[in-house]
Design a protein around this motif. Structure first.
Motif, mmCIF file in Angstrom:
data_model
loop_
_atom_site.group_PDB
_atom_site.id
_atom_site.type_symbol
_atom_site.label_atom_id
_atom_site.label_comp_id
_atom_site.label_asym_id
_atom_site.label_seq_id
_atom_site.Cartn_x
_atom_site.Cartn_y
_atom_site.Cartn_z
ATOM 1 N N GLN A 78 21.743 19.062 31.539
ATOM 2 C CA GLN A 78 21.750 18.577 30.164
ATOM 3 C C GLN A 78 22.245 17.133 30.072
ATOM 4 O O GLN A 78 21.750 16.346 29.271
ATOM 5 N N LYS A 130 19.219 8.656 25.439
ATOM 6 C CA LYS A 130 19.949 7.479 24.963
ATOM 7 C C LYS A 130 19.297 6.173 25.409
ATOM 8 O O LYS A 130 19.428 5.157 24.738
ATOM 9 N N GLN A 167 20.432 13.886 28.235
ATOM 10 C CA GLN A 167 21.113 13.065 27.234
ATOM 11 C C GLN A 167 21.051 11.582 27.597
ATOM 12 O O GLN A 167 20.802 10.739 26.741
#
Length: 57
Positions: A36, A44, A40
Motif C-alpha cells: 500500500q 502522490k 501511495q
C-alpha cells in the motif's frame, strides 16, 4: 458513468488498449513489491510522472 467507463476500457483495438494494460501491470508490480505504501507514493507523484516512473525502475 462507471458502466460507460468499463465498456470503453474493454472495447477497441489492441493498440488503443495497450497503455491501459501496461499501466495495470506496472501498478500491480508496485503493489506486490511495496504494498500500500508504494501505491501511495505512486499516487502522490501524480499522473504526469507515471510514465516516467515506469522507465526509471
Amino acid at each position: 458513468m462507471q458502466h460507460k467507463i468499463l465498456i470503453a476500457a474493454t472495447s477497441g483495438d489492441l493498440w488503443n488498449q495497450f497503455p491501459t494494460a501496461a499501466g495495470m501491470f506496472y501498478f500491480d508490480d508496485i503493489y506486490r513489491e511495496y504494498g500500500q505504501k508504494g501505491v501511495q507514493v505512486l499516487y502522490k507523484k501524480g499522473p504526469e510522472k507515471f510514465i516516467q516512473s515506469i522507465f526509471q525502475n
